[in-house]
Write a protein that holds these residues in place. Structure first.
Motif, PDB file in Angstrom:
ATOM      1  N   LEU A  52       1.827   7.981  -4.460  1.00  0.00           N
ATOM      2  CA  LEU A  52       0.947   8.015  -5.626  1.00  0.00           C
ATOM      3  C   LEU A  52       0.090   9.277  -5.663  1.00  0.00           C
ATOM      4  O   LEU A  52      -0.906   9.330  -6.395  1.00  0.00           O
ATOM      5  N   GLU A  53       0.488  10.257  -4.897  1.00  0.00           N
ATOM      6  CA  GLU A  53      -0.278  11.496  -4.865  1.00  0.00           C
ATOM      7  C   GLU A  53      -0.335  12.126  -6.263  1.00  0.00           C
ATOM      8  O   GLU A  53       0.678  12.287  -6.935  1.00  0.00           O
ATOM      9  N   GLY A  54      -1.548  12.452  -6.685  1.00  0.00           N
ATOM     10  CA  GLY A  54      -1.735  13.049  -8.001  1.00  0.00           C
ATOM     11  C   GLY A  54      -1.954  12.054  -9.112  1.00  0.00           C
ATOM     12  O   GLY A  54      -2.318  12.440 -10.228  1.00  0.00           O
ATOM     13  N   TYR A 106      13.444   8.306  -4.214  1.00  0.00           N
ATOM     14  CA  TYR A 106      12.831   9.612  -4.449  1.00  0.00           C
ATOM     15  C   TYR A 106      11.929  10.070  -3.300  1.00  0.00           C
ATOM     16  O   TYR A 106      11.287  11.118  -3.400  1.00  0.00           O
ATOM     17  N   HIS A 107      11.875   9.294  -2.225  1.00  0.00           N
ATOM     18  CA  HIS A 107      10.956   9.639  -1.134  1.00  0.00           C
ATOM     19  C   HIS A 107      11.656   9.686   0.222  1.00  0.00           C
ATOM     20  O   HIS A 107      11.032   9.464   1.257  1.00  0.00           O
ATOM     21  N   LEU A 148       1.429  -0.280  -4.922  1.00  0.00           N
ATOM     22  CA  LEU A 148       2.621  -0.207  -5.764  1.00  0.00           C
ATOM     23  C   LEU A 148       3.291  -1.570  -5.797  1.00  0.00           C
ATOM     24  O   LEU A 148       3.083  -2.398  -4.890  1.00  0.00           O
ATOM     25  N   ILE A 149       4.130  -1.784  -6.808  1.00  0.00           N
ATOM     26  CA  ILE A 149       4.895  -3.025  -6.896  1.00  0.00           C
ATOM     27  C   ILE A 149       6.346  -2.682  -7.221  1.00  0.00           C
ATOM     28  O   ILE A 149       6.626  -1.934  -8.151  1.00  0.00           O
ATOM     29  N   HIS A 151       0.844  -1.184   0.000  1.00  0.00           N
ATOM     30  CA  HIS A 151       0.000   0.000   0.000  1.00  0.00           C
ATOM     31  C   HIS A 151       0.888   1.245   0.000  1.00  0.00           C
ATOM     32  O   HIS A 151       1.997   1.225   0.542  1.00  0.00           O
ATOM     33  N   ASP A 152       0.391   2.302  -0.589  1.00  0.00           N
ATOM     34  CA  ASP A 152       1.120   3.570  -0.629  1.00  0.00           C
ATOM     35  C   ASP A 152       1.536   3.952   0.795  1.00  0.00           C
ATOM     36  O   ASP A 152       0.692   4.181   1.660  1.00  0.00           O
ATOM     37  N   PRO A 153       2.863   4.021   1.072  1.00  0.00           N
ATOM     38  CA  PRO A 153       3.310   4.266   2.448  1.00  0.00           C
ATOM     39  C   PRO A 153       3.286   5.728   2.876  1.00  0.00           C
ATOM     40  O   PRO A 153       3.480   6.029   4.042  1.00  0.00           O
ATOM     41  N   GLY A 154       3.041   6.646   1.938  1.00  0.00           N
ATOM     42  CA  GLY A 154       3.044   8.042   2.352  1.00  0.00           C
ATOM     43  C   GLY A 154       3.062   9.022   1.203  1.00  0.00           C
ATOM     44  O   GLY A 154       3.987   9.819   1.068  1.00  0.00           O
ATOM     45  N   GLY A 155       2.033   8.988   0.363  1.00  0.00           N
ATOM     46  CA  GLY A 155       1.916   9.959  -0.715  1.00  0.00           C
ATOM     47  C   GLY A 155       2.723   9.671  -1.953  1.00  0.00           C
ATOM     48  O   GLY A 155       2.922  10.568  -2.786  1.00  0.00           O
TER      49      GLY A 155
END
Length: 251
Positions: free
Chosen positions: A60-62, A158-159, A89-90, A54-58
């Protein structure tokens, strides 16, 4: 239908690959089957596994979210088709809790000081020239992930400024992708590459996870020793001043 729902909830779930970030291992439109049973038994991801999380913190934002029709929603609910609504995500697990991971420009990815041989990287890509990083130590119960198409993957690199520092909490992991199930001409398993079995890669991580224990125990043991020494000095000074006929000051 009940059987399909149980299988989806506890055993295997189908996911659709929406992007090119895992090429050439996975292509856009591939359907993969994800093992959800292993995490239920407390097993954490291993280095080299392709995992869905699962998206761990934004991350996939946007990103646009498809709007499936009623039938698609029902079929995805019971596990007979991949969900189009879930923001998952994978990526490939590169390092796990306790590992030190790094990649300098022009060099390979290193885990615990050992260079990885990564034949799965997209042809023409470099291990990390577009976004070098590290060295970083992966916290306990977290993983460091990267896409196989390094120049087209917004992964952990990138995060590093997000709430998790770019690491993915283990409790966000849905499961391990084990099989490409569709299309038929793409059918294949997704094994762990042999580079993650290098001799010595585990010992260093184990040492990192346990090295804090002696420090903590040493600190805890030092506290009563310091207090005992302080009390002893106060008692000695009190006795000296009493002998001299003076009243000791408050310590």
């Amino acid at each position: 239908m009940v059987l399909a729902l149980l299988i989806k909830t506890f055993l295997v779930q189908a996911f659709s690959i929406p992007s090119d970030s895992m090429q050439n291992t996975l292509q856009r439109g591939d359907r993969v089957l994800v093992d959800k049973l292993t995490p239920w038994f407390g097993s954490e991801p291993e280095r080299g596994e392709v995992v869905v999380f699962h998206d761990p913190g934004g991350w996939l934002e946007g990103e646009p979210t498809p709007e499936p029709n009623v039938m698609q929603k029902f079929l995805s609910f019971i596990g007979l088709m991949p969900s189009a609504e879930e923001k998952d995500l994978i990526k490939r697990t590169i390092a796990i809790g306790g590992d030190t991971v790094e990649c300098k420009k022009g060099g390979p990815v290193k885990v615990n000081g050992l260079a990885l041989d990564e034949p799965y990287i997209f042809p023409g890509d470099t291990p990390c020239d577009d976004q070098p990083f590290g060295p970083l130590t992966v916290p306990k119960d977290k993983i460091w992930v990267m896409g196989d198409h390094r120049s087209n993957s917004r992964d952990s690199r990138y995060h590093t400024e997000d709430v998790n520092g770019g690491f993915v909490p283990v409790d966000k992991v849905v499961g391990r992708a084990v099989v490409i199930a569709w299309p038929v001409n793409r059918w294949a398993t997704l094994p762990i590459p042999s580079t993650y079995d290098q001799k010595g890669i585990n010992e260093h991580a184990a040492a990192l996870l346990t090295s804090s224990a002696p420090v903590t125990m040493g600190a805890l043991g030092a506290v009563p020793l310091v207090l005992w020494r302080r009390r002893r000095l106060i008692a000695r000074e009190t006795a000296r001043q009493t002998t001299a006929g003076r009243t000791p000051e408050a310590a």
